[in-house]
Design a protein around this motif. Structure first.
Motif, PDB file in Angstrom:
ATOM      1  N   SER A  38      33.172 -65.284  42.967  1.00 32.91           N
ATOM      2  CA  SER A  38      33.361 -63.941  43.515  1.00 32.91           C
ATOM      3  C   SER A  38      34.849 -63.610  43.534  1.00 32.91           C
ATOM      4  CB  SER A  38      32.800 -63.859  44.936  1.00 32.91           C
ATOM      5  OG  SER A  38      31.412 -64.081  44.922  1.00 32.91           O
ATOM      6  N   LYS A  42      34.937 -60.171  37.279  1.00 29.94           N
ATOM      7  CA  LYS A  42      33.807 -59.986  36.361  1.00 29.94           C
ATOM      8  C   LYS A  42      33.266 -58.553  36.407  1.00 29.94           C
ATOM      9  CE  LYS A  42      31.057 -62.948  38.357  1.00 29.94           C
ATOM     10  NZ  LYS A  42      31.802 -63.187  39.597  1.00 29.94           N
ATOM     11  N   SER A  43      32.900 -58.115  37.613  1.00 26.43           N
ATOM     12  CA  SER A  43      32.312 -56.771  37.748  1.00 26.43           C
ATOM     13  C   SER A  43      33.329 -55.686  37.447  1.00 26.43           C
ATOM     14  CB  SER A  43      31.746 -56.587  39.165  1.00 26.43           C
ATOM     15  OG  SER A  43      30.629 -57.429  39.365  1.00 26.43           O
ATOM     16  N   THR A  44      34.579 -55.912  37.817  1.00 29.49           N
ATOM     17  CA  THR A  44      35.630 -54.927  37.508  1.00 29.49           C
ATOM     18  C   THR A  44      35.776 -54.756  36.004  1.00 29.49           C
ATOM     19  OG1 THR A  44      36.827 -55.461  39.542  1.00 29.49           O
ATOM     20  CG2 THR A  44      38.073 -54.348  37.812  1.00 29.49           C
ATOM     21  N   LEU A  46      33.453 -55.181  33.747  1.00 33.15           N
ATOM     22  CA  LEU A  46      32.295 -54.419  33.277  1.00 33.15           C
ATOM     23  C   LEU A  46      32.449 -52.937  33.613  1.00 33.15           C
ATOM     24  CD1 LEU A  46      29.846 -55.632  31.804  1.00 33.15           C
ATOM     25  CD2 LEU A  46      28.574 -55.454  33.934  1.00 33.15           C
ATOM     26  N   ARG A  47      32.924 -52.647  34.808  1.00 28.00           N
ATOM     27  CA  ARG A  47      33.119 -51.251  35.229  1.00 28.00           C
ATOM     28  C   ARG A  47      34.199 -50.569  34.397  1.00 28.00           C
ATOM     29  NH1 ARG A  47      30.928 -49.496  39.862  1.00 28.00           N
ATOM     30  NH2 ARG A  47      32.662 -48.093  40.317  1.00 28.00           N
ATOM     31  N   PHE A  95      22.651 -51.901  37.458  1.00 25.07           N
ATOM     32  CA  PHE A  95      23.430 -52.411  38.593  1.00 25.07           C
ATOM     33  C   PHE A  95      22.568 -53.278  39.501  1.00 25.07           C
ATOM     34  CE2 PHE A  95      25.264 -48.290  37.422  1.00 25.07           C
ATOM     35  CZ  PHE A  95      26.597 -48.626  37.256  1.00 25.07           C
ATOM     36  N   GLN A  96      23.210 -53.925  40.463  1.00 23.68           N
ATOM     37  CA  GLN A  96      22.464 -54.766  41.398  1.00 23.68           C
ATOM     38  C   GLN A  96      21.701 -53.943  42.423  1.00 23.68           C
ATOM     39  OE1 GLN A  96      25.250 -56.740  44.440  1.00 23.68           O
ATOM     40  NE2 GLN A  96      26.561 -56.575  42.661  1.00 23.68           N
ATOM     41  N   TYR A 171      24.676 -53.202  29.745  1.00 19.02           N
ATOM     42  CA  TYR A 171      25.485 -53.927  30.717  1.00 19.02           C
ATOM     43  C   TYR A 171      24.643 -54.221  31.960  1.00 19.02           C
ATOM     44  CZ  TYR A 171      29.626 -52.420  28.081  1.00 19.02           C
ATOM     45  OH  TYR A 171      30.550 -52.206  27.098  1.00 19.02           O
ATOM     46  N   ASP A 173      25.111 -55.829  35.739  1.00 17.98           N
ATOM     47  CA  ASP A 173      26.062 -56.315  36.739  1.00 17.98           C
ATOM     48  C   ASP A 173      25.299 -56.978  37.880  1.00 17.98           C
ATOM     49  OD1 ASP A 173      28.247 -56.881  38.268  1.00 17.98           O
ATOM     50  OD2 ASP A 173      28.647 -54.809  38.873  1.00 17.98           O
ATOM     51  N   GLU A 174      25.212 -58.302  37.839  1.00 12.94           N
ATOM     52  CA  GLU A 174      24.486 -59.087  38.856  1.00 12.94           C
ATOM     53  C   GLU A 174      23.105 -58.468  39.129  1.00 12.94           C
ATOM     54  OE1 GLU A 174      25.478 -61.861  39.981  1.00 12.94           O
ATOM     55  OE2 GLU A 174      27.644 -61.939  40.148  1.00 12.94           O
ATOM     56  N   VAL A 204      26.796 -59.972  33.679  1.00 16.55           N
ATOM     57  CA  VAL A 204      27.554 -60.626  34.742  1.00 16.55           C
ATOM     58  C   VAL A 204      26.529 -61.256  35.678  1.00 16.55           C
ATOM     59  CG1 VAL A 204      29.013 -60.255  36.774  1.00 16.55           C
ATOM     60  CG2 VAL A 204      29.556 -59.099  34.616  1.00 16.55           C
TER      61      VAL A 204
END
Length: 253
Positions: A38, A42-44, A46-47, A95-96, A171, A173-174, A204
């Motif tokens: 964390s 990673k997520s940044t 992708l964003r 998205f999650q 994409y 994201d978790e 991710v």
């Protein structure tokens, strides 16, 4: 062909550098999983690839065309709205937290963008949506509303909604972080099915077994940098970098 190309991506929040000169690419038909602790960026990343965050410097390209470029000062320059829409047509997002419209039925949640954005015929889109609902295993839920669905069912709707726009790359994201283990397995089965169909995906995830089974390449990030990348066998089974080894050891891999 490279569906996605990221060159020397830099991004800071409030003076703190969260992405430090990251370069990577994704070829057509590839599944690339991004692992890391964390806060590793990673997520940044992708964003930024999806234009949900603006990068400070670097280049972002889709399908052989660079849409974000650097000026002479090394600052990222974004294209006009028409070019940005062209770039966005390349990808879909899952998205999650699902992000479904609560006042729309499942059918309308999935069909809305193809009809309103792509100006496609309603009946044609509805036929396609029903096929997508079969693909993700919830064909009996087209008239339900998000509040009537489980978390796993909502995530399947989100996947179908992303697929309805015919993206070249998806994409994730978790996508399973908000779901319990049994439902997580259902979503991972859907994603494995997409991978078997050669859908290009960037995932991710903390699901190491999934990354190992499905990925063509695995990227390990830490501290806003790509620390290690390679095949699942190289990165997960035989990591060379101490930070990768430590991360996997904590997960009892």
């Amino acid at each position: 062909m490279k569906v996605l190309e990221l060159n020397h991506i830099r991004k800071s929040f409030d003076g703190k550098e969260v992405l430090k000169d990251i370069s990577l690419y994704v070829n057509e038909g590839e599944v690339v999983s991004i692992l890391g602790p964390s806060g590793s960026g990673k997520s940044t990343l992708l964003r930024c690839a999806a234009f949900l965050e603006h990068i400070d410097g670097g280049e972002i390209g889709y399908s052989g065309e660079m849409f974000v470029k650097n000026n002479e000062n090394g600052t990222a320059i974004y294209p006009n709205k028409k070019q940005l829409l062209k770039a966005q047509s390349n990808f879909g997002l899952v998205f999650q937290n699902f992000n479904l419209f609560p006042h729309f039925s499942v059918l309308k949640n999935i069909a809305d963008a193809p009809i309103t954005i792509h100006k496609r015929e309603k009946e044609e889109v509805y036929m396609e949506v029903r096929e997508l609902l079969k693909k993700v295993g919830i064909e009996d839920k087209e008239n339900a509303y998000p509040c009537e669905l489980s978390g796993g069912q909502q995530q399947r709707v989100a996947i179908a909604r992303a697929l309805a726009l015919h993206p070249k790359i998806l994409y994730f994201d978790e996508p399973t972080s908000a779901l319990d283990p049994e439902i997580t397995a259902e979503i991972l089965r859907v994603m494995k099915g997409l991978a078997a169909e050669k859908m290009t995906m960037v995932v991710v995830t903390h699901e190491i077994d999934f990354a190992k089974a499905v990925s063509d390449r695995v990227i390990f990030m830490d501290g806003g940098m790509v620390i290690e990348q390679g095949t699942p066998q190289e990165v997960i089974d035989n990591p060379k970098n101490e930070r990768t080894q430590s991360f996997l050891k904590k997960l009892h891999i």
